[in-house]
Each structure stands twice: as structure tokens, then as C-alpha cells.
Enzyme design. Structure first.
Site, mmCIF file in Angstrom:
data_model
loop_
_atom_site.group_PDB
_atom_site.id
_atom_site.type_symbol
_atom_site.label_atom_id
_atom_site.label_comp_id
_atom_site.label_asym_id
_atom_site.label_seq_id
_atom_site.Cartn_x
_atom_site.Cartn_y
_atom_site.Cartn_z
ATOM 1 N N CYS A 148 0.539 4.143 -0.738
ATOM 2 C CA CYS A 148 1.348 4.943 0.197
ATOM 3 C C CYS A 148 2.813 4.926 -0.234
ATOM 4 O O CYS A 148 3.479 3.882 -0.191
ATOM 5 C CB CYS A 148 1.200 4.391 1.614
ATOM 6 S SG CYS A 148 2.286 5.185 2.815
ATOM 7 N N CYS A 151 5.241 4.110 2.628
ATOM 8 C CA CYS A 151 5.209 2.679 2.956
ATOM 9 C C CYS A 151 6.111 1.888 2.029
ATOM 10 O O CYS A 151 6.823 0.969 2.471
ATOM 11 C CB CYS A 151 3.775 2.159 2.867
ATOM 12 S SG CYS A 151 2.590 2.972 3.973
#
Length: 259
Positions: A148, A151
Site C-alpha cells: 500500500c 500506507c
């Protein structure tokens, strides 16, 4: 062949001016007094016969001697007025060195804080999910994945908030690629990551924040949890996120890991 000028004035009528025998008495007495060591070649100037009625211009006003103190004072004043920069003293150099060292240290620490934090660092520092639900403290649960991008970008912000409220609020990291957390994914309705769920000290969810958002949303929610408020200021905010459906491509079975 060179052509001779027909000018009636003959060259023999001009007498060279450097012959001292034909100069006035004043100049003949003056020429030998010139020092030869000041000039490489001796030069003689031609002057007209002085007129006794005209005032003499060769006389100069007397020059008064100047003492050594006056000369040094004049030199100092001239160098000051001319704008010559003064060299810094040792104290100034020492202060500049100290300031430069502190600035370099601050830059290093800020760079380490903002750019040196990874998801792995957050995972290592996080509490296990079961322990966080049982220690009587409010909890922030982040659902994340190593693939991600959002993230990874938010990791430094999460780290700063975690360090500020460490000991008062639990921070838990759950990897959506781990099939161990399928029940929690359904329970919290995780559709995009990063997904931050804010739980009170009894484990009840008060709200969630999803995706890329300014740090203040996370900080203000964590601050409300730490003070035991009944609600958080940002209960449901969604930004740019990565789809949690991509976890099916990266799923792993690792019940031993809390991440």
C-alpha cells in the site's frame, strides 16, 4: 629619393635644447644637482628665460614634519573609512561553529523522523491486538499492507503521533494480507487502506479514518481518546486510499504474527 623642403628656415638655426652651454645660468647650476639613481635615463627640460618681473612658481611652501602617532592614526582612520571588512575574532568563529553544528544535528534528526520510518518500524513497535483490548487503554487499530503506497507515505505521521501519546493510547498494526484478520476486516468494514479504527478503553469503536488525510485528523482523534472523551472530532473521514480487495493477491497464512 627623399625630397628636401624649400623652407627658408634652415635646420642650422635650431639649437638643441639639451646643450647646457647655451642654457641660462640658473638651469646650468640646477641640472648637475639631479640625482642619477632616481632615473634610469637623465632627462633635461627646456624652459624660456625667466622674467624677473613675474613671480617665481618654483618656491614651495614648507612641509611640516608629521609624528609617528599622527601617521598611525591617519592610516587607521583611512582603513576604517574605506570600508575594509574587519576579520571576525575567535568568539565569533566559535559561535558560528556551534550554531552550524546544532543546525546540522536538527536537520539530521528531522530527516530521520520524517523520512526514516517504515511500516516495518511501526509493526515492530505495535502492541498485539489481544493485549491492546485487555489493558484498559484506548486503542488505534491501523489496517495496512506492505504494497500500500498510501500506507507507506503516512508512516512518518503515524510514528510522530504514536510517540506523542505513547503509554496513554495503544497502537495496533493489522496486515490485511494475513488471513488471520479476516473476521476483524468484516467487523470494522475495511474496504480501503490505510484504515484507522479508534476504540475506547472498553474496545468499542468510536469512528474511523480512511486513506490519505492531513496529520491533524489522526492527532485530534487520538487526543480525544487519550482524554476519555465520549466522541472523537473526526468520526468518519475518507481520503485517497488503496482498495483492500487487492489483498487477495497477496494473502498469506501466518497465525503466529500479530501484524
Amino acid at each position: 629619393m627623399a625630397r628636401v623642403s624649400s623652407n627658408p628656415v634652415g635646420l642650422h638655426r635650431f639649437r638643441p635644447c639639451f646643450q647646457t652651454a647655451h642654457l641660462p645660468q640658473q638651469l646650468r647650476a640646477f641640472i648637475p644637482s639631479w640625482p642619477n639613481h632616481h632615473r634610469r635615463f637623465q632627462s633635461v627640460a627646456c624652459q624660456k628665460t625667466p622674467n624677473p618681473n613675474e613671480p617665481s612658481t618654483s618656491e614651495k611652501s614648507p612641509v611640516e614634519p608629521v609624528s609617528g602617532d599622527e601617521v598611525s592614526s591617519t592610516v587607521t582612520t583611512s582603513s576604517t573609512d574605506s570600508g575594509i571588512p574587519q576579520f571576525p575574532n575567535k568568539n565569533a568563529n566559535r559561535q558560528v561553529a556551534v550554531v552550524s553544528t546544532l543546525a546540522a544535528l536538527a536537520l539530521f534528526l528531522s530527516g530521520r523522523l520524517d523520512f526514516g520510518v517504515s511500516l516495518k518500524d511501526l509493526t515492530v513497535a505495535a502492541l498485539p491486538y489481544e493485549e491492546a483490548l485487555s489493558n484498559g487503554k484506548p486503542t488505534v487499530v491501523e489496517f495496512y499492507a506492505d504494497w500500500c503506497e498510501v500506507c507507506r507515505e503516512l508512516a512518518p505521521d503515524v510514528y510522530k503521533v504514536e510517540q506523542q501519546y505513547k503509554g496513554r493510547v495503544n497502537f495496533v498494526m493489522l496486515n490485511v494480507d494475513n488471513t488471520k484478520w479476516e473476521q476483524e476486516l468484516d467487523e470494522f468494514g475495511v474496504e480501503g487502506i490505510p484504515h484507522f479504527a479508534f476504540l475506547d478503553k472498553e474496545g468499542n469503536e468510536e469512528g474511523n479514518v480512511v486513506g490519505r488525510l492531513p496529520e491533524k485528523y489522526l492527532r485530534e482523534n487520538v487526543d480525544a481518546l487519550s482524554r476519555g472523551e465520549a466522541s472523537i472530532p473526526h468520526a468518519r473521514v475518507v481520503g485517497q486510499y488503496s482498495s483492500a480487495e487487492n489483498r487477495k493477491v497477496h494473502q498469506v497464512v501466518d497465525p503466529r504474527s500479530h501484524g
